[in-house]
Design a protein around this motif. Structure first.
Motif, PDB file in Angstrom:
ATOM      1  N   TYR B  33       0.883  -1.109   0.002  1.00  0.00           N
ATOM      2  CA  TYR B  33       0.074  -0.003   0.019  1.00  0.00           C
ATOM      3  C   TYR B  33       0.886   1.130   0.008  1.00  0.00           C
ATOM      4  CZ  TYR B  33      -2.777  -3.442   2.245  1.00  0.00           C
ATOM      5  OH  TYR B  33      -3.494  -4.823   2.821  1.00  0.00           O
ATOM      6  N   TRP B  34       0.168   2.419  -0.570  1.00  0.00           N
ATOM      7  CA  TRP B  34       0.833   3.778  -0.424  1.00  0.00           C
ATOM      8  C   TRP B  34      -0.193   4.445   0.398  1.00  0.00           C
ATOM      9  CZ3 TRP B  34       5.627   5.230  -0.149  1.00  0.00           C
ATOM     10  CH2 TRP B  34       6.442   4.453  -0.834  1.00  0.00           C
ATOM     11  N   TYR B  35       0.232   5.162   1.614  1.00  0.00           N
ATOM     12  CA  TYR B  35      -0.765   6.206   2.402  1.00  0.00           C
ATOM     13  C   TYR B  35       0.039   7.314   2.400  1.00  0.00           C
ATOM     14  CZ  TYR B  35      -3.156   2.258   4.692  1.00  0.00           C
ATOM     15  OH  TYR B  35      -4.294   1.424   4.568  1.00  0.00           O
ATOM     16  N   LYS B  36      -0.863   8.502   2.367  1.00  0.00           N
ATOM     17  CA  LYS B  36      -0.346   9.792   2.464  1.00  0.00           C
ATOM     18  C   LYS B  36      -0.837  10.246   3.715  1.00  0.00           C
ATOM     19  CE  LYS B  36      -0.711  14.468   0.181  1.00  0.00           C
ATOM     20  NZ  LYS B  36      -1.447  15.289  -0.729  1.00  0.00           N
ATOM     21  N   GLN B  37       0.038  10.989   4.647  1.00  0.00           N
ATOM     22  CA  GLN B  37      -0.214  11.604   5.857  1.00  0.00           C
ATOM     23  C   GLN B  37       0.248  13.249   6.010  1.00  0.00           C
ATOM     24  OE1 GLN B  37       1.996  10.382   9.456  1.00  0.00           O
ATOM     25  NE2 GLN B  37       0.200  10.326  10.590  1.00  0.00           N
ATOM     26  N   ASP B  38      -0.917  14.009   5.915  1.00  0.00           N
ATOM     27  CA  ASP B  38      -0.835  15.436   5.765  1.00  0.00           C
ATOM     28  C   ASP B  38      -0.091  16.089   7.057  1.00  0.00           C
ATOM     29  OD1 ASP B  38      -4.356  15.836   5.890  1.00  0.00           O
ATOM     30  OD2 ASP B  38      -2.988  15.682   7.465  1.00  0.00           O
ATOM     31  N   SER B  39      -0.299  17.301   7.114  1.00  0.00           N
ATOM     32  CA  SER B  39       0.608  18.455   8.009  1.00  0.00           C
ATOM     33  C   SER B  39      -0.411  18.081   9.351  1.00  0.00           C
ATOM     34  CB  SER B  39       0.594  19.657   7.581  1.00  0.00           C
ATOM     35  OG  SER B  39      -0.547  20.151   7.103  1.00  0.00           O
ATOM     36  N   LYS B  40      -1.652  17.610   9.116  1.00  0.00           N
ATOM     37  CA  LYS B  40      -2.658  17.358  10.392  1.00  0.00           C
ATOM     38  C   LYS B  40      -2.372  16.047  10.981  1.00  0.00           C
ATOM     39  CE  LYS B  40      -5.555  21.376   9.440  1.00  0.00           C
ATOM     40  NZ  LYS B  40      -6.843  21.912   9.177  1.00  0.00           N
ATOM     41  N   LYS B  41      -1.661  15.188  10.107  1.00  0.00           N
ATOM     42  CA  LYS B  41      -1.515  13.815  10.843  1.00  0.00           C
ATOM     43  C   LYS B  41      -2.531  12.768  10.181  1.00  0.00           C
ATOM     44  CE  LYS B  41       2.039  13.997  13.757  1.00  0.00           C
ATOM     45  NZ  LYS B  41       3.211  13.261  13.848  1.00  0.00           N
ATOM     46  N   PHE B  42      -3.423  13.540   9.234  1.00  0.00           N
ATOM     47  CA  PHE B  42      -4.437  12.566   8.756  1.00  0.00           C
ATOM     48  C   PHE B  42      -3.934  11.577   7.699  1.00  0.00           C
ATOM     49  CE2 PHE B  42      -8.345  11.055   7.986  1.00  0.00           C
ATOM     50  CZ  PHE B  42      -9.039  11.183   6.638  1.00  0.00           C
ATOM     51  N   LEU B  43      -4.178  10.211   7.960  1.00  0.00           N
ATOM     52  CA  LEU B  43      -3.729   9.175   7.176  1.00  0.00           C
ATOM     53  C   LEU B  43      -4.758   8.676   6.234  1.00  0.00           C
ATOM     54  CD1 LEU B  43      -1.659   6.523   9.531  1.00  0.00           C
ATOM     55  CD2 LEU B  43      -0.918   7.535   7.150  1.00  0.00           C
ATOM     56  N   LYS B  44      -4.311   8.717   4.969  1.00  0.00           N
ATOM     57  CA  LYS B  44      -5.170   8.357   4.124  1.00  0.00           C
ATOM     58  C   LYS B  44      -4.726   7.301   2.679  1.00  0.00           C
ATOM     59  CE  LYS B  44      -9.039  10.183   1.066  1.00  0.00           C
ATOM     60  NZ  LYS B  44      -9.166   9.006   0.084  1.00  0.00           N
ATOM     61  N   ILE B  45      -5.085   6.278   2.615  1.00  0.00           N
ATOM     62  CA  ILE B  45      -4.759   5.400   1.694  1.00  0.00           C
ATOM     63  C   ILE B  45      -4.674   6.061   0.099  1.00  0.00           C
ATOM     64  CG2 ILE B  45      -7.002   4.247   1.041  1.00  0.00           C
ATOM     65  CD1 ILE B  45      -5.500   1.414   0.926  1.00  0.00           C
ATOM     66  N   MET B  46      -3.705   5.504  -0.572  1.00  0.00           N
ATOM     67  CA  MET B  46      -3.791   6.237  -2.191  1.00  0.00           C
ATOM     68  C   MET B  46      -4.006   4.879  -2.775  1.00  0.00           C
ATOM     69  SD  MET B  46      -0.473   8.684  -1.740  1.00  0.00           S
ATOM     70  CE  MET B  46      -0.487   9.230  -3.238  1.00  0.00           C
ATOM     71  N   PHE B  47      -2.949   4.100  -2.715  1.00  0.00           N
ATOM     72  CA  PHE B  47      -3.052   2.670  -3.464  1.00  0.00           C
ATOM     73  C   PHE B  47      -2.845   1.421  -2.787  1.00  0.00           C
ATOM     74  CE2 PHE B  47      -2.775   5.229  -7.293  1.00  0.00           C
ATOM     75  CZ  PHE B  47      -2.145   6.278  -7.019  1.00  0.00           C
ATOM     76  N   SER B  48      -3.356   0.279  -3.204  1.00  0.00           N
ATOM     77  CA  SER B  48      -3.022  -0.960  -2.763  1.00  0.00           C
ATOM     78  C   SER B  48      -2.666  -1.930  -4.199  1.00  0.00           C
ATOM     79  CB  SER B  48      -4.350  -1.351  -1.982  1.00  0.00           C
ATOM     80  OG  SER B  48      -4.058  -2.921  -1.712  1.00  0.00           O
ATOM     81  N   TYR B  49      -1.572  -2.744  -4.131  1.00  0.00           N
ATOM     82  CA  TYR B  49      -1.466  -3.636  -4.942  1.00  0.00           C
ATOM     83  C   TYR B  49      -1.413  -5.159  -4.321  1.00  0.00           C
ATOM     84  CZ  TYR B  49       0.026  -0.870  -9.011  1.00  0.00           C
ATOM     85  OH  TYR B  49       0.169  -0.176 -10.347  1.00  0.00           O
ATOM     86  N   ALA B  87       3.952  16.256   1.951  1.00  0.00           N
ATOM     87  CA  ALA B  87       3.344  15.228   3.127  1.00  0.00           C
ATOM     88  C   ALA B  87       4.277  14.203   3.439  1.00  0.00           C
ATOM     89  CB  ALA B  87       2.176  14.655   2.436  1.00  0.00           C
ATOM     90  N   VAL B  88       3.778  13.479   4.217  1.00  0.00           N
ATOM     91  CA  VAL B  88       4.884  12.231   4.597  1.00  0.00           C
ATOM     92  C   VAL B  88       4.160  10.913   4.109  1.00  0.00           C
ATOM     93  CG1 VAL B  88       5.685  10.632   6.222  1.00  0.00           C
ATOM     94  CG2 VAL B  88       5.602  12.864   6.738  1.00  0.00           C
ATOM     95  N   TYR B  89       4.754  10.228   3.115  1.00  0.00           N
ATOM     96  CA  TYR B  89       4.319   9.335   2.466  1.00  0.00           C
ATOM     97  C   TYR B  89       4.708   7.882   3.042  1.00  0.00           C
ATOM     98  CZ  TYR B  89       2.833  12.439  -1.031  1.00  0.00           C
ATOM     99  OH  TYR B  89       2.224  13.501  -1.680  1.00  0.00           O
ATOM    100  N   PHE B  90       3.761   6.985   3.360  1.00  0.00           N
ATOM    101  CA  PHE B  90       4.108   5.541   3.959  1.00  0.00           C
ATOM    102  C   PHE B  90       3.640   4.497   3.194  1.00  0.00           C
ATOM    103  CE2 PHE B  90       5.235   6.932   8.175  1.00  0.00           C
ATOM    104  CZ  PHE B  90       4.625   7.894   8.455  1.00  0.00           C
ATOM    105  N   CYS B  91       4.799   3.597   3.114  1.00  0.00           N
ATOM    106  CA  CYS B  91       4.391   2.277   2.463  1.00  0.00           C
ATOM    107  C   CYS B  91       4.058   1.270   3.348  1.00  0.00           C
ATOM    108  CB  CYS B  91       5.696   1.924   1.680  1.00  0.00           C
ATOM    109  SG  CYS B  91       5.608   0.347   0.853  1.00  0.00           S
ATOM    110  N   ALA B  92       3.114   0.137   3.037  1.00  0.00           N
ATOM    111  CA  ALA B  92       2.903  -0.712   4.103  1.00  0.00           C
ATOM    112  C   ALA B  92       2.745  -2.082   3.077  1.00  0.00           C
ATOM    113  CB  ALA B  92       1.498  -0.311   4.674  1.00  0.00           C
TER     114      ALA B  92
END
Lengths: 112, 116
Positions: B33-49, B87-92
């Motif tokens: 997965y890729w997630y995006k975490q914005d400046s307010k710490k909100f985590l939102k999924i972008m993609f899933s493979y 933003a901060v981008y997280f892989c999972a």
């Protein structure tokens, strides 16, 4: 559209006290409710999770309470310690869909 | 023995540039997965493979393109970077456990992207 609402936004608890963070969801198809803990500069890490077939799950000092009829679940941290200071996220997902919908996060600070 | 690793950890770039973030997992998981975490710490999924196949594609601009060369890697390429991409981008990653379910998602350390 915020499908998982989390409160409070921030929380200060004295060492040894109980920290309580609440979440409410809208989608009744959700059937998996994890809590993630995130320290500054790190990725979120799973803390504890629950499925709706039980009303409570306890792991050490951490307990999830789940109320299916109210569509609410909460995290209780007993005997809170300074090392618990972090941001906590509740989340939810449904069967057949790996997508986790996260709450807005709670910044927890444990003071001595 | 990092389970999910991302490079780079920090990325500072100018508007309009194209950049990539790399993600690798050594857990043997088949979903990433890729997630995006914005400046307010909100985590939102972008993609899933799943096994190199796109499963989830949230309402993400076409400038974002994930690429999965194999099931251990999921890279994120971003074209024409904009200020709002900061933003901060997280892989999972996670493992399928049958019945249409996946197990715990393990997150990488994040990549802090700053667009100037």
């Amino acid at each position: 559209q915020q499908q998982v609402k989390q409160s409070p936004q921030s929380l200060i608890v004295q060492k040894g006290g109980i920290s309580i963070i609440n979440c409410a969801y809208e989608n009744t198809a959700f059937d998996y409710f994890p809590w993630y803990q995130q320290f500054p500069g790190k990725g979120p890490a799973l803390l504890i999770a629950i499925r709706p077939d039980v009303s409570e799950k306890k792991e050490g000092r951490f307990t999830i309470s789940f109320n299916k009829s109210a569509k609410q679940f909460s995290l209780h941290i007993m005997d809170s310690q300074p090392g618990d200071s972090a941001t906590y996220f509740c989340a939810a997902s449904k069967v057949g869909n790996e997508k986790l919908t996260f709450g807005t996060g709670t910044r927890l600070t444990i003071i001595p | 023995d990092t389970a999910v690793s991302q490079t780079p950890k920090y990325l500072v770039t100018q508007m309009g540039n194209d950049k990539s973030i790399k993600c690798e997992q050594n857990l043997g998981h088949d979903t990433m997965y890729w997630y995006k975490q914005d400046s307010k710490k909100f985590l939102k999924i972008m993609f899933s493979y799943n096994n190199k196949e796109l499963i989830i594609n949230e309402t993400v601009p076409n400038r974002f393109s994930p690429k999965s060369p194999d099931k251990a890697h999921l890279n994120l390429h971003i074209n024409s970077l904009e200020l709002g991409d900061s933003a901060v981008y997280f892989c999972a990653s996670s493992q399928e456990i049958g019945g249409g379910r996946t197990d715990t998602q393990y997150f990488g350390p994040g990549t802090r992207l700053t667009v100037l």
